[in-house]
Design a protein around this motif. Structure first.
Motif, PDB file in Angstrom:
ATOM      1  N   ALA A  42      31.306  67.466 -32.494  1.00  0.00           N
ATOM      2  CA  ALA A  42      31.547  66.314 -33.363  1.00  0.00           C
ATOM      3  C   ALA A  42      32.984  65.839 -33.158  1.00  0.00           C
ATOM      4  O   ALA A  42      33.823  66.571 -32.659  1.00  0.00           O
ATOM      5  CB  ALA A  42      31.345  66.729 -34.817  1.00  0.00           C
ATOM      6  N   THR A  47      33.420  67.737 -38.775  1.00  0.00           N
ATOM      7  CA  THR A  47      32.670  68.854 -39.353  1.00  0.00           C
ATOM      8  C   THR A  47      33.353  69.354 -40.627  1.00  0.00           C
ATOM      9  O   THR A  47      32.692  69.661 -41.620  1.00  0.00           O
ATOM     10  CB  THR A  47      32.498  69.983 -38.326  1.00  0.00           C
ATOM     11  OG1 THR A  47      32.022  69.414 -37.102  1.00  0.00           O
ATOM     12  CG2 THR A  47      31.509  71.023 -38.795  1.00  0.00           C
ATOM     13  N   GLU A  81      27.530  65.966 -34.514  1.00  0.00           N
ATOM     14  CA  GLU A  81      27.198  66.061 -33.094  1.00  0.00           C
ATOM     15  C   GLU A  81      26.118  65.048 -32.710  1.00  0.00           C
ATOM     16  O   GLU A  81      26.048  64.615 -31.565  1.00  0.00           O
ATOM     17  CB  GLU A  81      26.730  67.482 -32.755  1.00  0.00           C
ATOM     18  CG  GLU A  81      27.844  68.485 -32.460  1.00  0.00           C
ATOM     19  CD  GLU A  81      28.609  68.983 -33.685  1.00  0.00           C
ATOM     20  OE1 GLU A  81      28.197  68.662 -34.821  1.00  0.00           O
ATOM     21  OE2 GLU A  81      29.611  69.695 -33.498  1.00  0.00           O
ATOM     22  N   GLY A 158      32.692  76.283 -34.573  1.00  0.00           N
ATOM     23  CA  GLY A 158      33.085  76.446 -33.177  1.00  0.00           C
ATOM     24  C   GLY A 158      31.895  76.700 -32.262  1.00  0.00           C
ATOM     25  O   GLY A 158      32.048  77.023 -31.084  1.00  0.00           O
ATOM     26  N   GLY A 159      30.693  76.528 -32.800  1.00  0.00           N
ATOM     27  CA  GLY A 159      29.484  76.942 -32.092  1.00  0.00           C
ATOM     28  C   GLY A 159      29.094  76.120 -30.883  1.00  0.00           C
ATOM     29  O   GLY A 159      28.206  76.514 -30.121  1.00  0.00           O
ATOM     30  N   SER A 160      29.744  74.980 -30.672  1.00  0.00           N
ATOM     31  CA  SER A 160      29.302  74.179 -29.527  1.00  0.00           C
ATOM     32  C   SER A 160      29.698  74.816 -28.192  1.00  0.00           C
ATOM     33  O   SER A 160      29.074  74.550 -27.167  1.00  0.00           O
ATOM     34  CB  SER A 160      29.808  72.738 -29.626  1.00  0.00           C
ATOM     35  OG  SER A 160      31.186  72.722 -29.764  1.00  0.00           O
ATOM     36  N   ASP A 161      30.713  75.685 -28.180  1.00  0.00           N
ATOM     37  CA  ASP A 161      30.982  76.461 -26.964  1.00  0.00           C
ATOM     38  C   ASP A 161      29.757  77.310 -26.629  1.00  0.00           C
ATOM     39  O   ASP A 161      29.336  77.404 -25.474  1.00  0.00           O
ATOM     40  CB  ASP A 161      32.165  77.426 -27.171  1.00  0.00           C
ATOM     41  CG  ASP A 161      33.496  76.714 -27.320  1.00  0.00           C
ATOM     42  OD1 ASP A 161      33.597  75.556 -26.865  1.00  0.00           O
ATOM     43  OD2 ASP A 161      34.426  77.313 -27.894  1.00  0.00           O
TER      44      ASP A 161
HETATM   45  N1  ASP Z   1      31.718  70.738 -34.717  1.00  0.00           N
HETATM   46  C1  ASP Z   1      31.497  72.133 -34.931  1.00  0.00           C
HETATM   47  C2  ASP Z   1      32.706  72.774 -35.618  1.00  0.00           C
HETATM   48  O1  ASP Z   1      33.697  72.159 -35.823  1.00  0.00           O
HETATM   49  C3  ASP Z   1      31.162  72.856 -33.675  1.00  0.00           C
HETATM   50  C4  ASP Z   1      32.237  72.830 -32.623  1.00  0.00           C
HETATM   51  O2  ASP Z   1      33.063  71.949 -32.586  1.00  0.00           O
HETATM   52  O3  ASP Z   1      32.239  73.726 -31.789  1.00  0.00           O
HETATM   53  O4  ASP Z   1      32.634  73.916 -35.965  1.00  0.00           O
END
Ligand code: ASP
Ligand code: MG
Length: 430
Positions: A42, A47, A81, A158-161
């Protein structure tokens, strides 16, 4: 020709101009003949905003454990996202690149039932693979999948990694490129030398093994989500960390001259292995010591059972051998944020554990020396101890594994300790 997954984080898609820039990066690889899937976060801050909205909503009357309905939390926080994947698909189309956005459920990327912190269970990459083969770019919304209840599930902050690495494994990509706001993984945090340009002695690593990166990430280096590294290691996904702020047109496609960045890969790919690869540190650790604990079977279980039940994350554990076989001391660390909960849990269990007093100290930092070369080199630990002693830094606790040494010290000495170790292991930039 290669099959690539390209991942762009929140700062890289923070506004429309940057999304356009991302599209140019994607077009470059696409034009070079690669099959490309993209995973996006996002817009930065989005988020957080969504999470805050959820937190501001009134709670369900009478409920205590469950603050809010986690399925609805996921429906809300996954939306950031959705927006960026659609926008990037449009940006690509406007440049003449065939592109299509994908939400987690459309792939589908299946997760377990733990809403808010779901784990990926299965990905069906077949549709995307077929389209990539036809030259269509898949733009996948990171951070989300679909749970067994047929509802959106998110993978934790942080899950998009993790999404990116999982998609790379799912489509059998040759490499997963993580474009982020730093140009790679460094031997330590470059900010430790202040903000003056050129002052930093940290060096960018060309390559680092999965194992080392996993240690670095769990020990405080924030480049990648820990779970994404675990997943990359399990599936052998070669992961390349590089900057999204490089001019998309001035760098060669991945087949050309090496763009700056760090490749996270298997040991076999690294020809010249250093003994020590990096120094990581984690601030905000708290030390807890139980004094005069009775030294008998079951005591560790009596201490750490209740802490686990209270969801306190215990890290370094040190227990002494008692002199007379009756009482001993036990020291361990928890995140500072868990300290209060930990101490009250221990006090509540005082009778069942049997100790004299619990002491705690919140201002600790854990400094870790990481390197796969330690497996075959002796004396790595003693070098660290000697160097810290020379600076008058007192060590509170030590733990080691095959490829790391972690040392607990007072927060005040954190930067000095890291810089000292960085230099003594020959990691300083000339
Ligand atoms: N947007 C989500 C977050 O901030 C996932 C990511 O950016 O990895 O946690
Ligand atoms: Mg991130």
């Amino acid at each position: 020709m290669a099959r690539l997954v390209m991942k762009f984080g929140g700062t890289s898609v923070a506004d429309l101009e940057r999304i356009h820039n991302v599209a140019r990066h994607v077009k470059r690889e696409h034009d070079a003949g690669h099959e490309v899937a993209v995973v996006v976060s996002a817009m930065s801050g989005k988020t957080n905003e969504l999470v805050n909205w959820v937190n501001e909503m009134p709670k369900v009357a009478g409920s205590n454990a469950q603050i809010y309905d986690a399925r609805e939390y996921d429906a809300i926080v996954a939306s950031g996202e959705q927006v960026t994947s659609g926008l990037l698909a449009i940006a690509l189309q406007s440049m003449g690149v065939d592109a299509r956005s994908w939400l987690g459920w459309q792939i589908p990327l299946k997760t377990n039932a733990v809403h808010g912190a779901a784990r990926i269970e299965d990905i069906d990459g077949s549709d995307i693979i077929e389209r990539m083969g036809r030259g269509q770019v898949a733009v996948v919304a990171g951070f989300q999948g679909i749970g067994p209840d047929n509802r959106i599930a998110t993978l934790g902050r942080g899950g998009s990694d993790t999404s990116a690495v999982a998609i790379a494994a799912g489509v059998k990509a040759d490499r997963c490129d993580i474009y982020t706001d730093v140009d790679g993984v460094y031997t330590t945090d470059p900010r430790l030398w202040g903000k003056t340009a050129g002052a930093s002695k940290a060096q960018r690593l060309d390559k680092i093994t999965f194992e080392e990166m996993l240690e670095m990430a769990s020990l405080g280096a924030k480049v990648l989500q820990v779970r994404s590294v675990e997943l990359a290691m399990v599936h052998g996904v070669r992961t390349f960390v590089r900057s999204s702020f490089d001019d998309p047109d001035s760098i060669d496609s991945s087949d050309g001259a090496n763009p700056p960045g760090t490749l996270i890969c298997d040991e076999d790919e690294i020809v010249e292995q250093q003994t020590v690869t990096g120094i990581a540190y984690a601030k905000d650790e708290a030390q807890i010591s139980l004094r005069r604990v009775s030294d008998k079977p079951g005591i560790a279980a009596a201490v750490f059972g209740p802490l686990a039940d209270a969801h306190v994350n215990v890290d370094m554990i040190v227990q002494n051998v008692s002199e007379d076989g009756s009482v001993t001391d036990m020291t361990f660390t928890v995140p500072s944020s868990d300290l209060e909960k930990a101490v009250s849990t221990l006090e509540a269990s005082k009778e069942s554990i049997g100790y004299e007093v619990v002491q705690s100290d919140p201002g600790m930092v854990k400094v870790s020396v990481v390197g796969i070369g330690m497996r075959s080199h002796a004396g790595v630990a003693s070098t660290a101890f000697k160097a810290l002693a020379e600076k008058g830094i007192n060590i509170r606790a030590i733990t080691t594994s095959e490829i790391k040494i972690s040392i607990l010290i007072d927060q005040d000495y954190a930067e000095l300790a890291v810089r000292t170790l960085h230099s003594v292991y020959g990691l300083d930039k000339e």
